[in-house]
Design an enzyme around this catalytic site. Structure first.
Site, PDB file in Angstrom:
ATOM      1  N   MET A  12       0.831  -1.204   0.000  1.00 41.60           N
ATOM      2  CA  MET A  12       0.000   0.000   0.000  1.00 41.60           C
ATOM      3  C   MET A  12       0.864   1.252   0.000  1.00 41.60           C
ATOM      4  O   MET A  12       0.691   2.152  -0.832  1.00 41.60           O
ATOM      5  CB  MET A  12      -0.925  -0.009   1.219  1.00 41.60           C
ATOM      6  CG  MET A  12      -1.878  -1.185   1.294  1.00 41.60           C
ATOM      7  SD  MET A  12      -3.223  -1.105   0.092  1.00 41.60           S
ATOM      8  CE  MET A  12      -4.274   0.125   0.855  1.00 41.60           C
ATOM      9  N   LEU A  65       1.444   1.807   8.514  1.00 43.50           N
ATOM     10  CA  LEU A  65       2.116   0.715   9.213  1.00 43.50           C
ATOM     11  C   LEU A  65       1.133  -0.395   9.587  1.00 43.50           C
ATOM     12  O   LEU A  65      -0.084  -0.188   9.570  1.00 43.50           O
ATOM     13  CB  LEU A  65       2.811   1.266  10.460  1.00 43.50           C
ATOM     14  CG  LEU A  65       3.920   2.287  10.158  1.00 43.50           C
ATOM     15  CD1 LEU A  65       4.354   3.021  11.417  1.00 43.50           C
ATOM     16  CD2 LEU A  65       5.110   1.595   9.505  1.00 43.50           C
ATOM     17  N   LYS A 171     -13.498   3.200  10.095  1.00 42.01           N
ATOM     18  CA  LYS A 171     -12.837   2.071   9.420  1.00 42.01           C
ATOM     19  C   LYS A 171     -13.085   0.768  10.178  1.00 42.01           C
ATOM     20  O   LYS A 171     -13.374  -0.274   9.567  1.00 42.01           O
ATOM     21  CB  LYS A 171     -11.336   2.345   9.330  1.00 42.01           C
ATOM     22  CG  LYS A 171     -10.501   1.193   8.724  1.00 42.01           C
ATOM     23  CD  LYS A 171     -10.796   0.981   7.260  1.00 42.01           C
ATOM     24  CE  LYS A 171      -9.998  -0.198   6.671  1.00 42.01           C
ATOM     25  NZ  LYS A 171      -8.561   0.067   6.587  1.00 42.01           N
ATOM     26  N   TYR A 176     -15.719  -4.355  10.333  1.00 48.62           N
ATOM     27  CA  TYR A 176     -16.486  -5.366  11.087  1.00 48.62           C
ATOM     28  C   TYR A 176     -17.574  -5.949  10.185  1.00 48.62           C
ATOM     29  O   TYR A 176     -17.743  -7.166  10.087  1.00 48.62           O
ATOM     30  CB  TYR A 176     -17.112  -4.763  12.340  1.00 48.62           C
ATOM     31  CG  TYR A 176     -18.151  -5.679  12.941  1.00 48.62           C
ATOM     32  CD1 TYR A 176     -17.764  -6.829  13.619  1.00 48.62           C
ATOM     33  CD2 TYR A 176     -19.513  -5.433  12.768  1.00 48.62           C
ATOM     34  CE1 TYR A 176     -18.712  -7.700  14.129  1.00 48.62           C
ATOM     35  CE2 TYR A 176     -20.459  -6.303  13.277  1.00 48.62           C
ATOM     36  CZ  TYR A 176     -20.054  -7.436  13.962  1.00 48.62           C
ATOM     37  OH  TYR A 176     -20.993  -8.299  14.441  1.00 48.62           O
ATOM     38  N   SER A 178     -17.857  -5.864   6.822  1.00 52.22           N
ATOM     39  CA  SER A 178     -17.377  -6.562   5.626  1.00 52.22           C
ATOM     40  C   SER A 178     -16.756  -7.911   5.969  1.00 52.22           C
ATOM     41  O   SER A 178     -16.975  -8.900   5.255  1.00 52.22           O
ATOM     42  CB  SER A 178     -16.384  -5.688   4.855  1.00 52.22           C
ATOM     43  OG  SER A 178     -15.263  -5.366   5.645  1.00 52.22           O
TER      44      SER A 178
END
Length: 295
Positions: A12, A65, A171, A176, A178
């Site tokens: 990413m 991170l 987020k 949770y 998904s």
């Protein structure tokens, strides 16, 4: 154009730094893997030998991170990034971490006069490559505006979720749903196979029903979110159908653990007298009667 220190160059982070450089920003990079730092130099980043070097003298410092303790260690532990940043540096954590960690980091940085945005992202590394991430930002509106050119380079959309910590919380709540739906999907397709159905044909059918389309923009939007729980599909009937599936699955020796947990919520709703209301009314069971939404 901003001078950016970027710490964390996994799949990413690597894609995100490339998109920042392509948008005209100047980026200093660090990762605990030297090869990742060297690779970032190939698309125009300035490789650094330490996280503190990447952060020193920058307009913005970004971390991407694996987890909260990594961010904390980067800021206040062995990497000492908080000490390396100037007071007018904007710190943006784009990692997915525990909300309590975000709150702690924001408070500790604030004591040093450093402003913070929590901005975890939605989307896979493929979206990161395309600069098409969904960015969920929590922080002061002026800080979000200051970061907007960076977010525009890395994402397709930025949503200001509220004050510090709301990006992280959004987020976590989103993931949770998904991740739980992923388990339910796998469980359902295993059930279909055990019932002798063609898995792909069944998946195609479900993709066109509420099973595949979801509820937030469907039943919930039309009913419980609007303060209307008159039955479009009665909760009692939904509970009956769920229990039929559980009984049939038990006969096939198929574990339907997600469905079994859902059955307990439906049972509680029935006990509250909601059987004749819309099936979206299970939300009222879990969090009380909801007011009509405010558009």
């Amino acid at each position: 154009m901003a001078r950016i220190g970027f710490i964390g160059l996994g799949r990413m982070g690597h894609a995100m730094t490339r998109n920042l450089v392509e948008a005209g920003h100047e980026v200093w990079t660090f990762d605990i893997a030297p090869a990742a730092v060297e690779r970032s130099a190939k698309h125009g980043c300035h490789p650094c030998k330490s996280a503190a070097e990447a952060a020193s003298g920058r307009d913005v410092v970004v971390t991407m991170l694996p987890n909260g303790p990594d961010v904390e260690d980067t800021l206040f532990g062995r990497h000492a990034v908080a000490a390396a940043m100037d007071a007018d540096t904007l710190f943006i954590d784009m990692s997915t971490v525990a909300p309590e960690m975000t709150d702690s980091l924001a408070s500790r940085l604030s004591a040093l006069g450093i402003r913070m945005i929590d901005a975890p992202v939605g989307g896979t590394s493929e979206y990161a490559e395309k600069g098409a991430l969904l960015i969920l930002a929590g922080g002061d509106a002026d800080d979000i505006a200051r970061a907007a050119p960076l977010f525009d380079a890395m994402g397709r959309e930025t949503i200001h979720c509220g004050t510090n910590g709301t990006g992280t919380r959004t987020k976590i709540v989103n993931n949770y749903m998904s991740t739980a739906l992923n388990a339910l999907t796998a469980e359902t397709l295993a059930f279909a196979e055990a019932a002798g159905l063609d898995r792909m044909r069944t998946a195609t059918i479900m993709a066109g029903t509420a099973a595949g389309k979801g509820f937030l923009a469907g039943a919930y939007d039309r009913k419980v979110f609007s303060g209307d729980i008159t039955p479009e599909f009665a909760l009692g009937l939904a509970s009956k159908d769920l229990n039929l599936a559980l009984s049939y699955g038990a006969g096939l020796n198929v574990p339907l653990s997600v469905g079994a947990a859902a059955a307990q919520i439906y049972a509680l709703s029935r006990a509250q007298g909601l059987s004749g209301n819309d099936w979206s009314a299970i939300l009222n069971t879990l969090c009380g009667n909801l007011p009509s939404r405010q558009d």
